[in-house]
Design a protein around this motif. Sequence first.
Motif, PDB file in Angstrom:
ATOM      1  N   MET A   1       0.851  -1.193   0.000  1.00 52.76           N
ATOM      2  CA  MET A   1       0.000   0.000   0.000  1.00 52.76           C
ATOM      3  C   MET A   1       0.887   1.244   0.000  1.00 52.76           C
ATOM      4  SD  MET A   1      -1.272   0.442   3.948  1.00 52.76           S
ATOM      5  CE  MET A   1      -0.061   0.742   5.259  1.00 52.76           C
ATOM      6  N   LYS A   2       0.337   2.338  -0.542  1.00 50.65           N
ATOM      7  CA  LYS A   2       1.040   3.614  -0.511  1.00 50.65           C
ATOM      8  C   LYS A   2       0.732   4.323   0.802  1.00 50.65           C
ATOM      9  CE  LYS A   2       0.902   6.114  -4.267  1.00 50.65           C
ATOM     10  NZ  LYS A   2       0.398   7.065  -5.307  1.00 50.65           N
ATOM     11  N   ALA A   3       1.751   4.989   1.377  1.00 51.16           N
ATOM     12  CA  ALA A   3       1.566   5.678   2.646  1.00 51.16           C
ATOM     13  C   ALA A   3       2.507   6.864   2.726  1.00 51.16           C
ATOM     14  CB  ALA A   3       1.819   4.732   3.819  1.00 51.16           C
ATOM     15  N   ALA A   4       2.105   7.885   3.516  1.00 56.70           N
ATOM     16  CA  ALA A   4       2.966   9.025   3.822  1.00 56.70           C
ATOM     17  C   ALA A   4       3.597   8.763   5.184  1.00 56.70           C
ATOM     18  CB  ALA A   4       2.165  10.314   3.836  1.00 56.70           C
ATOM     19  N   ILE A   5       4.915   8.716   5.250  1.00 60.77           N
ATOM     20  CA  ILE A   5       5.627   8.253   6.436  1.00 60.77           C
ATOM     21  C   ILE A   5       6.418   9.398   7.057  1.00 60.77           C
ATOM     22  CG2 ILE A   5       7.275   6.547   7.326  1.00 60.77           C
ATOM     23  CD1 ILE A   5       6.760   4.999   4.635  1.00 60.77           C
ATOM     24  N   LEU A   6       6.292   9.550   8.369  1.00 58.69           N
ATOM     25  CA  LEU A   6       7.135  10.477   9.121  1.00 58.69           C
ATOM     26  C   LEU A   6       8.321   9.683   9.647  1.00 58.69           C
ATOM     27  CD1 LEU A   6       7.545  13.331  10.344  1.00 58.69           C
ATOM     28  CD2 LEU A   6       6.310  12.510  12.370  1.00 58.69           C
ATOM     29  N   LYS A   7       9.498   9.938   9.083  1.00 64.68           N
ATOM     30  CA  LYS A   7      10.679   9.155   9.444  1.00 64.68           C
ATOM     31  C   LYS A   7      11.481   9.783  10.569  1.00 64.68           C
ATOM     32  CE  LYS A   7      11.247   6.898   4.973  1.00 64.68           C
ATOM     33  NZ  LYS A   7      12.178   6.552   3.861  1.00 64.68           N
ATOM     34  N   ALA A   8      11.427  11.105  10.682  1.00 62.68           N
ATOM     35  CA  ALA A   8      12.153  11.813  11.740  1.00 62.68           C
ATOM     36  C   ALA A   8      11.470  13.147  11.963  1.00 62.68           C
ATOM     37  CB  ALA A   8      13.621  12.021  11.360  1.00 62.68           C
TER      38      ALA A   8
END
Length: 359
Positions: A1-8
Amino acid sequence: MKAAILKAFGSPLAVETLPDPILGTGEVVVDVVAAGVLPYANEVFSGERKYLLELPMVPGSGAIGRVRAVGPDATRLVAGDWVICDPTVRSRDDVLSPDITLQGWSARGEGGLRLQKHFRHGPFAEQMLVPTENAIPIGWLDAAEAARWCALNLLLVPYGGLLAANLQAGETVLVSGATGNYGSAGVAVALAMGAGCVVAPGRNEKVLEDLTRRFGHRLRTVKLTGDEGEDRERMKQAALGPIDCVLDLLPPWAGTKPVRTAAMTVREFGRVVLMGGVGMLGGDDLELPYPWIMRNGITIRGQWMYPPEATIRLVGLVRSGLLDLDNFDVTTFDLDDANEAVAHAAANGGPFKLTVIRP
């Protein structure tokens, strides 16, 4: 699935591909149709709000979607049902004092962080795994209206406060912070619940005029001066009678002075509910006179979010026509434009404005 990720913290959201959620017992997979973006999302993602979050994660706070799959213990939900995904996830092993995490948003304490390890990812994604009890049916919905129904996640917060205040039909309630995002929502909910009069103090005259235009004679606005004594008297005089309860929804930067000013307008044996953000970023503590509380029998209660049954009861207010979602202006963004959506929400966070991502 496509997702918007907060990595830092402090980094932009990265739109990437993640594995689809794996369904377990006591869980539901939802296809996310619309997910609201809170006006202060940029403050959370930058780390300014100091929310407890384990990164990387898919953020967001609540969504509207359709059930994709249910676990073996679900007896009513079926694939295709329209649901609201309630972000308030409670641990199931302590009914009196459950640990809580706001899925995709923040955790309350160490126990909430442990819960967050499993129910981590929020709704800025094509799919979302939620506890069965957090996928709450809302009845049939036109897909074109899904974005507007994201207003429920905003309205639920003041609704939780008004339930905690035990607001009764015909009573007078003062909403402290009425010109803000949550406060204006609180005005709408209080009137939908049957408040006889809502006192709405604020400094933004344009917003106060707009509230009057929207809600008419049951709303009484008060232009604040910043003088504690004068403002308190103005609020009391604006009410059509004694103020039965006060709901505080002021943001972190408001300071304690306006909280105290509003709280001390309440009548003898009145109720005050505190659920804003004042003090969360430091600053003075709230000082209320002990003799005033004691001699007047004042009830002061803190409230974080809302009880589990609040969501379905709020849906009832909408379905009955008592609470009109058409008050909200909605701007939508595709998931690929998640960072633009966050920036738009920050710049357009006024009353009755919704920014929504449509995965």
